[in-house]
Design an enzyme around this catalytic site. Structure first.
Site, mmCIF file in Angstrom:
data_model
loop_
_atom_site.group_PDB
_atom_site.id
_atom_site.type_symbol
_atom_site.label_atom_id
_atom_site.label_comp_id
_atom_site.label_asym_id
_atom_site.label_seq_id
_atom_site.Cartn_x
_atom_site.Cartn_y
_atom_site.Cartn_z
ATOM 1 N N ASP A 89 -0.399 -5.580 -4.159
ATOM 2 C CA ASP A 89 -1.626 -4.891 -3.753
ATOM 3 C C ASP A 89 -2.086 -3.864 -4.784
ATOM 4 O O ASP A 89 -3.262 -3.490 -4.800
ATOM 5 C CB ASP A 89 -1.412 -4.179 -2.418
ATOM 6 N N ASP A 117 20.483 6.433 -8.116
ATOM 7 C CA ASP A 117 20.862 7.030 -6.826
ATOM 8 C C ASP A 117 20.007 6.489 -5.687
ATOM 9 O O ASP A 117 20.505 6.184 -4.604
ATOM 10 C CB ASP A 117 20.728 8.559 -6.892
ATOM 11 N N HIS A 130 15.444 -9.081 4.772
ATOM 12 C CA HIS A 130 15.727 -8.828 3.371
ATOM 13 C C HIS A 130 17.186 -8.420 3.154
ATOM 14 O O HIS A 130 17.516 -7.673 2.236
ATOM 15 C CB HIS A 130 14.780 -7.767 2.801
ATOM 16 N N GLY A 136 6.284 -7.842 9.720
ATOM 17 C CA GLY A 136 4.928 -8.244 9.349
ATOM 18 C C GLY A 136 3.996 -7.048 9.369
ATOM 19 O O GLY A 136 4.408 -5.899 9.567
ATOM 20 N N HIS A 184 11.557 1.703 5.805
ATOM 21 C CA HIS A 184 12.754 2.372 6.308
ATOM 22 C C HIS A 184 13.621 2.794 5.129
ATOM 23 O O HIS A 184 13.443 2.310 4.012
ATOM 24 C CB HIS A 184 13.545 1.493 7.296
ATOM 25 N N HIS A 222 13.227 0.934 1.534
ATOM 26 C CA HIS A 222 12.541 -0.352 1.565
ATOM 27 C C HIS A 222 11.159 -0.220 2.199
ATOM 28 O O HIS A 222 10.986 0.490 3.190
ATOM 29 C CB HIS A 222 13.371 -1.361 2.370
ATOM 30 N N ASP A 257 7.725 -2.502 3.642
ATOM 31 C CA ASP A 257 7.295 -3.812 4.144
ATOM 32 C C ASP A 257 6.145 -4.327 3.270
ATOM 33 O O ASP A 257 5.045 -3.759 3.284
ATOM 34 C CB ASP A 257 6.855 -3.687 5.603
ATOM 35 N N GLU A 304 2.434 -5.123 4.475
ATOM 36 C CA GLU A 304 1.398 -4.098 4.656
ATOM 37 C C GLU A 304 0.390 -4.181 3.515
ATOM 38 O O GLU A 304 0.702 -4.672 2.419
ATOM 39 C CB GLU A 304 2.024 -2.706 4.700
ATOM 40 N N HIS A 342 7.382 10.405 2.889
ATOM 41 C CA HIS A 342 8.099 10.420 4.168
ATOM 42 C C HIS A 342 9.474 9.777 4.022
ATOM 43 O O HIS A 342 10.494 10.351 4.442
ATOM 44 C CB HIS A 342 7.268 9.676 5.215
ATOM 45 N N GLU A 343 9.537 8.581 3.433
ATOM 46 C CA GLU A 343 10.819 7.869 3.333
ATOM 47 C C GLU A 343 11.799 8.590 2.414
ATOM 48 O O GLU A 343 13.011 8.590 2.661
ATOM 49 C CB GLU A 343 10.583 6.439 2.851
ATOM 50 N N HIS A 349 13.788 10.997 4.305
ATOM 51 C CA HIS A 349 14.969 10.414 4.947
ATOM 52 C C HIS A 349 16.084 10.196 3.931
ATOM 53 O O HIS A 349 17.257 10.464 4.212
ATOM 54 C CB HIS A 349 14.611 9.085 5.596
ATOM 55 N N HIS A 390 13.594 12.585 11.761
ATOM 56 C CA HIS A 390 12.208 12.743 12.189
ATOM 57 C C HIS A 390 11.987 14.114 12.819
ATOM 58 O O HIS A 390 12.824 14.602 13.576
ATOM 59 C CB HIS A 390 11.818 11.653 13.172
#
Length: 548
Positions: A145, A179, A189, A197, A204, A214, A216, A219, A237-238, A241, A247
């Site tokens: 994309d 890292d 995957h 999808g 995540h 990872h 998706d 998207e 955001h990821e 984590h 969260h």
């Protein structure tokens, strides 16, 4: 089992129902949900209720399901009805991150029969954090994309969100030993957590020190536009984590689980900033010494007879001297204030601000003189003051109704030495003599098991300190006389090279003499003779004075 911050696609056979426009219990069918994304599957998937060992949803008790809906509604800032009303179902249908909302510690509370409770703020996944500040990342593949350069720039900015507010530094690499490893994938995957999808789960990540992150690839990833899914926002955001944040239940936080869309003027919210700084501290902030410029030479004035002078005004003996006084208390609510008798100083990166000390009551009406300890709670936005057998609580600069209160029955000591809020747990710590107490402001009592000896948990901190605070670099500071100690909250010990001079580093007194004894008034202080060891040390401190 890997420490996972991901969502799990579950094949569930139960169906839920409700009539159009009417909320229904969780065990009935919901007609506006498809079989693939029914609410019960959602609740199991994101940790609000555990899937039974036999895999049959019929064995889940109705009471557990109702409580699970309430827990989700509380997390999503919805009315806690326990019913699948329109707003609850609408929230469940929003695109979101795949991280479970319920943290491991919260699951433990629930499994032991306790209700899941959480303040409206950031959360941690557990004891997961990187043990170093220099981290590398690798982008293993690219989405079609965007161009590779657009992907790299969006991801770089996603990392920069966190490096701007911490000591962390990130560097892209092509090494297989990176890292943090970034990958675009579809459906299964091979990490045990397949994507679904377009829509639903966007990405995540795994908690430290795993590093897998990872996205998706089904998207529609975009950059710099409102359409599609913004890669920069999801990356930031990821990475949160991947650094150890769970969260947040705070509305508008970057670490809230629901996709919030493109924001051309994005700035990391305060809630996320506080969360990541509790894990890694704040950026190293220096307190530079303002340059000292010598006065230009002045011509000798002609000798004239001196006119008669009026008697000079007598100095006010009760005003504390900035460079020789110890602190009665110190606290920080965005600004740093130190207290002594009925006066206060406001301290910035260079020292005491112009015009201080000032009367404490200029800001906090009805506060008595001689405050012995003070602490500002960022979690409740309250300022606490302690003196004798009473304590005061202010919201902003307004004394709250019912205060001051007696400490009788709270477990707090009389005449405390110091107080501060430790960011790791949001609790107020009170120091008295060689012991410390942990005060819970929500119960209004000292936590069970306290007091404890200072040396048990605060190695290297002296007894009978004057004041303490956690400064904006994430370090905790302890003051006694003209000395201060910087404490490493992660290593749980005083840092090497301390104690140092409070007058030099905090009060900005590098350009004036410092009395050998703080009991001497400033008018009797004499300059240190040039060339002496003491004078050389003072000049060295002046040149190298860094952030305390």
């Amino acid at each position: 089992m890997a420490k996972l911050a991901s969502w799990v696609v579950l094949v569930l056979v139960a169906v839920l129902e409700r009539e159009s426009g009417n909320a229904a219990p969780v065990t009935e069918r919901v007609t506006n949900f498809s079989q693939e994304d029914d609410p019960l599957s959602y609740l199991v998937q994101f940790g609000y209720v555990e899937k039974p060992a036999d895999g049959r949803l019929s064995s889940i008790r109705q009471g557990s399901l109702t409580q699970a809906v309430k827990d989700f509604q509380r997390f999503a800032q919805l009315p806690e009805t326990g019913l699948l009303d329109d707003k609850t179902v609408e929230m469940m249908r929003k695109p979101r991150c795949g991280v479970r909302d319920v943290t491991p510690s919260e699951r433990l509370r629930r499994d032991t029969g306790l209700q899941i409770t959480r303040s409206k703020r950031y959360a941690f996944a557990g004891d997961y954090r990187w043990k170093k500040n220099d981290l590398t990342y690798r982008i293993w593949n690219y989405t079609p994309d965007l161009s590779p350069s657009q992907v790299r720039e969006a991801i770089r900015r996603g990392f920069q969100v966190w490096s701007d507010v911490t000591p962390l530094r990130f560097r892209e690499t092509t090494s297989s030993n990176a890292d943090i490893n970034i990958q675009f994938s579809r459906f299964d995957h091979r990490d045990g957590y397949p994507f679904d999808g377009r829509g639903g789960t966007l990405a995540h990540a795994f908690y430290p020190e795993d590093g897998r992150t990872h996205f998706d690839d089904d998207e529609q990833w975009t950059d710099g536009m409102y359409a599609g899914t913004n890669l920069f926002i999801v990356t930031a955001h990821e990475i949160g984590h991947a650094l150890g944040l769970a969260h947040s239940s705070y509305p508008g936080a970057l670490m809230a689980p629901f996709y919030q869309g493109y924001d051309p003027d994005f700035k990391l919210p305060v809630d996320d900033t506080r969360g990541i700084q509790q894990l890694y501290g704040m950026p190293d902030v220096s307190r530079p010494q303002p340059p000292v410029r010598p006065d230009p030479p002045r011509p000798e004035p002609p000798v004239r007879p001196e006119p008669p002078r009026p008697n000079p005004p007598k100095p006010k003996p009760e005003v504390p001297d900035t460079c020789s006084s110890d602190f009665g208390a110190i606290s920080m609510d965005g600004l740093t204030y130190a207290f002594k008798d009925k006066y206060m100083w406001r301290i910035n990166d260079y020292g005491v601000e112009r015009g201080y000390p000032k009367p404490t009551r200029d800001l906090w009406p009805k506060l008595p003189r001689g405050i012995q300890a003070a602490a500002y709670s960022r979690w409740s936005s309250r300022m606490y003051f302690f003196k004798g057998d009473r304590y005061w609580r202010y919201y902003g600069y307004q004394l709250e109704y019912g205060y001051p209160k007696r400490i009788a029955g709270t477990g707090l000591p009389k005449n405390p030495n110091a107080a501060f809020v430790w960011g790791a747990n949001g609790k107020i710590y009170i120091f008295k003599s060689n012991r410390y107490y942990r005060f819970n402001e929500y119960t209004g009592r000292v936590d069970p098991g306290y007091p404890k000896r200072i040396r048990q948990a605060w190695g290297g901190v002296p007894d009978r300190i004057d004041a303490a605070l956690q400064w904006r670099n994430g370090k905790t500071y302890f003051f006694k006389g003209d000395s201060y100690w910087r404490y490493d909250d992660n290593a749980r010990k005083v840092e090497p090279g301390y104690p140092k001079s409070k007058a030099l580093a905090w009060m900005g007194c590098g350009n004036r003499a410092i009395p050998d004894k703080l009991t001497l008034p400033s008018s009797t202080a004499q300059r240190l003779p040039a060339g002496t060891a003491q004078h050389r040390r003072m000049r060295k401190n002046r040149r190298q004075r860094m952030a305390p």
